[in-house]
Design a protein around this motif. Sequence first.
Motif, short mmCIF file in Angstrom:
data_model
loop_
_atom_site.label_atom_id
_atom_site.label_comp_id
_atom_site.label_asym_id
_atom_site.label_seq_id
_atom_site.Cartn_x
_atom_site.Cartn_y
_atom_site.Cartn_z
N MET A 1 55.62 25.63 -10.96
CA MET A 1 55.27 25.24 -9.60
C MET A 1 54.07 24.58 -9.24
N LYS A 2 52.94 25.12 -9.92
CA LYS A 2 51.59 24.38 -9.59
C LYS A 2 51.72 22.89 -9.82
N PHE A 3 52.43 22.63 -10.83
CA PHE A 3 52.44 21.16 -11.32
C PHE A 3 53.17 20.25 -10.22
N ILE A 4 54.23 21.01 -9.46
CA ILE A 4 54.91 20.14 -8.53
C ILE A 4 54.25 19.81 -7.46
N ILE A 5 53.45 21.12 -6.90
CA ILE A 5 52.63 21.23 -5.80
C ILE A 5 51.41 20.24 -5.87
N SER A 6 50.84 20.15 -7.07
CA SER A 6 49.71 19.29 -7.36
C SER A 6 50.34 17.82 -7.30
N LEU A 7 51.39 17.56 -7.56
CA LEU A 7 52.00 16.28 -7.85
C LEU A 7 51.94 15.81 -6.20
N ILE A 8 52.16 16.25 -5.23
CA ILE A 8 52.31 15.53 -3.78
C ILE A 8 50.82 15.22 -3.42
N PRO A 9 49.84 15.97 -3.28
CA PRO A 9 48.74 15.28 -2.90
C PRO A 9 48.00 14.29 -3.78
N ALA A 10 48.32 14.38 -4.78
CA ALA A 10 48.04 13.34 -6.03
C ALA A 10 48.45 11.67 -5.74
N PHE A 11 49.84 12.00 -5.26
CA PHE A 11 50.81 10.76 -4.97
C PHE A 11 50.26 10.30 -3.67
N PHE A 12 50.01 11.05 -2.67
CA PHE A 12 49.43 10.35 -1.64
C PHE A 12 48.09 9.85 -1.42
N LEU A 13 47.21 10.75 -2.31
CA LEU A 13 45.67 10.11 -2.33
C LEU A 13 45.78 8.76 -3.18
N THR A 14 46.64 8.75 -4.17
CA THR A 14 46.72 7.43 -4.85
C THR A 14 47.00 6.13 -4.09
N LYS A 15 48.34 6.56 -3.32
CA LYS A 15 48.41 5.40 -2.30
C LYS A 15 47.58 5.21 -1.55
N LEU A 16 46.82 6.09 -0.75
CA LEU A 16 45.64 5.84 0.03
C LEU A 16 44.52 5.12 -0.47
N VAL A 17 44.24 5.53 -1.78
CA VAL A 17 42.80 4.59 -2.27
C VAL A 17 43.51 3.23 -2.63
N PHE A 18 45.00 2.95 -3.04
CA PHE A 18 45.44 1.78 -3.23
C PHE A 18 45.58 0.95 -1.87
N TYR A 19 45.81 1.50 -0.97
CA TYR A 19 45.98 1.02 0.48
C TYR A 19 44.58 0.40 0.81
N VAL A 20 43.52 1.33 0.61
CA VAL A 20 42.24 0.95 1.12
C VAL A 20 41.70 -0.14 0.25
N THR A 21 41.85 -0.04 -0.82
CA THR A 21 41.33 -1.19 -1.81
C THR A 21 42.26 -2.56 -1.99
N TYR A 48 45.48 13.87 -9.94
CA TYR A 48 46.34 15.01 -10.38
C TYR A 48 45.79 16.12 -10.82
N PHE A 49 44.60 15.95 -11.78
CA PHE A 49 43.73 16.80 -12.51
C PHE A 49 43.01 17.83 -11.35
N ILE A 50 42.66 16.71 -10.39
CA ILE A 50 41.64 17.46 -9.27
C ILE A 50 42.56 18.44 -8.53
N ALA A 51 43.81 18.13 -8.34
CA ALA A 51 44.62 18.87 -7.31
C ALA A 51 45.05 20.09 -8.35
N VAL A 52 45.25 20.10 -9.54
CA VAL A 52 45.66 21.26 -10.44
C VAL A 52 44.44 22.16 -10.22
N LEU A 53 43.21 21.47 -10.44
CA LEU A 53 42.02 22.50 -10.35
C LEU A 53 41.97 23.18 -8.97
N VAL A 54 42.17 22.49 -8.09
CA VAL A 54 42.10 23.03 -6.61
C VAL A 54 43.05 24.37 -6.57
#
Length: 78
Positions: A1-21, A48-54
């Motif tokens: 379950m933690k891998f699916i929950i960590s996937l969501i913020p990782a996806f949106f943060l990646t999209k945000l970084v790519f949008y900004v840059t 994703y790694f940071i989200a799993v650690l959090v």
Amino acid sequence: MKFIISLIPAFFLTKLVFYVTNFEYFLFEDPFDFGKLLIDISVFGFFYFIAVLVYEYFFGEKLELKRQVSSKRTKSST
């Protein structure tokens, strides 16, 4: 379950970084570029790694180290 929950913020943060840059790379639409693919996977992997650690910090099992103490004392022979 933690891998699916960590996937969501990782996806949106990646999209945000790519949008900004202003970085765009679509693997199946653009010609293959190993450098861009490496950047895409690395940024997602980092978030994703940071989200799993959090997740582990807030919701993971807390380890409690307990030492078993015996109340009986043995007689030592002399």
